[in-house]
Design an enzyme around this catalytic site. Structure first.
Site, PDB file in Angstrom:
ATOM      1  N   SER A   1       0.612  -0.842   0.087  1.00 26.28           N
ATOM      2  CA  SER A   1       0.290  -0.069  -0.044  1.00 26.28           C
ATOM      3  C   SER A   1       0.960   1.028   0.339  1.00 26.28           C
ATOM      4  O   SER A   1       2.031   0.973  -0.071  1.00 26.28           O
ATOM      5  CB  SER A   1      -0.423   0.352   1.294  1.00 26.28           C
ATOM      6  OG  SER A   1      -1.402   0.990   1.143  1.00 26.28           O
TER       7      SER A   1
ATOM      8  N   TYR B   1      -3.455  -0.941  10.456  1.00 26.09           N
ATOM      9  CA  TYR B   1      -3.872  -1.124   8.643  1.00 26.09           C
ATOM     10  C   TYR B   1      -1.735  -0.400   8.396  1.00 26.09           C
ATOM     11  O   TYR B   1      -1.303  -1.199   7.562  1.00 26.09           O
ATOM     12  CB  TYR B   1      -4.080  -0.438   8.179  1.00 26.09           C
ATOM     13  CG  TYR B   1      -4.724  -0.424   6.546  1.00 26.09           C
ATOM     14  CD1 TYR B   1      -5.362  -1.407   5.498  1.00 26.09           C
ATOM     15  CD2 TYR B   1      -4.167   0.173   4.976  1.00 26.09           C
ATOM     16  CE1 TYR B   1      -5.548  -1.830   4.443  1.00 26.09           C
ATOM     17  CE2 TYR B   1      -3.817   0.336   4.211  1.00 26.09           C
ATOM     18  CZ  TYR B   1      -4.720  -1.200   3.809  1.00 26.09           C
ATOM     19  OH  TYR B   1      -4.216  -1.097   1.890  1.00 26.09           O
TER      20      TYR B   1
END
Length: 253
Positions: A145, A158
């Site tokens: 990410s 996350y």
């Protein structure tokens, strides 16, 4: 030379794509099948049956709860029983939980880390053990990410998990290159999926994000698929330990 015999052909390969019920995972599964691979598509919170049906005879659907420590092995064993092997592993399944860091519960932290990072290690380990035992080359592609590089806001678990995915990718690449196993990661930018729906629905955040992206648009799941095919093909045989950003220019801004 036919297209299937090209640098990017995947005929004769078996791929496992986690989190393939929709979004990026489904787009990758379709692209791998178009390149010639047989594809095991996994659903975590919802089945990947529609993805398998859309691909056709080259695909089969599997369900497993990757938030459970037993889920990854159950999934891998089921896929192995059906296809006999896994040559290409795409660790795409992921989840996000938004909350202020001071209020973030340990239960939510552990669940995000299990799905986004620990299951990636478990599945990679299972795939590598089999590839090494068979003395067969293989490809592992992890979905990282932008938050592998940046901290984000209200997503501490996350961000931690995706930072871990980037470092795990490098660590596994270092160990398994000698066995002909390449381990790489793709770091998607802001992609229009269910995970980013809240951001896209927030008028201010949506505008701020678009202003920062040189490409001037949100990415689509299909924007990630070509890079996944490349990293699964022999065209990438001398690439390992890399984290490739597919972000419309966000990190270069």
């Amino acid at each position: 030379m036919t297209s299937r015999e090209s640098l990017f052909g995947l005929e004769g390969k078996v791929a496992l794509v986690t989190g393939a019920a929709g979004g990026i995972g489904a787009a990758i599964a379709h692209a791998l099948a178009e390149a010639g691979a047989e594809v095991a598509v996994h659903g975590n919170r919802r089945p990947a049956d529609e993805t398998a049906e859309a691909i056709g005879a080259q695909a089969a659907s599997f369900s497993a709860d990757l938030s459970s420590s037993e889920g990854p092995e159950q999934l891998y064993r089921a896929v192995h029983a059906r296809f006999g092997r896994v040559d290409l592993l795409i660790n795409n399944a992921g989840m996000i939980h938004r909350d202020a860091a001071e209020d973030f519960s340990l239960e939510d932290w552990n669940r995000v880390l299990q799905v986004n990072l620990t299951s990636v290690f478990q599945l990679s380990q299972l795939a590598a053990r089999d590839l090494i035992a068979r003395k067969a080359p293989g490809k592992i592609v992890n979905i990282a990410s932008l938050l592998s590089f940046q901290g984000g806001i209200r997503v501490p678990a996350y961000a931690a998990s995706k930072g871990g995915v980037a470092q795990l990718t490098k660590a596994l690449a270092n160990e398994w290159a000698v066995h002909g196993i390449q381990v790489n990661a793709i770091a998607p930018g802001y992609i229009a999926t269910a995970n980013t729906e809240a951001l896209r629905n927030d008028e201010t955040r949506n505008r701020q994000i678009l202003e920062r992206i040189p490409a001037g648009r949100w990415g689509q799941p299909e924007d990630i698929a070509g890079t996944a095919v490349f990293l699964c093909s022999r065209a990438s045989n001398y690439i390992t330990g890399s984290v490739i950003a597919v972000d419309g220019g966000w990190l270069g801004r």
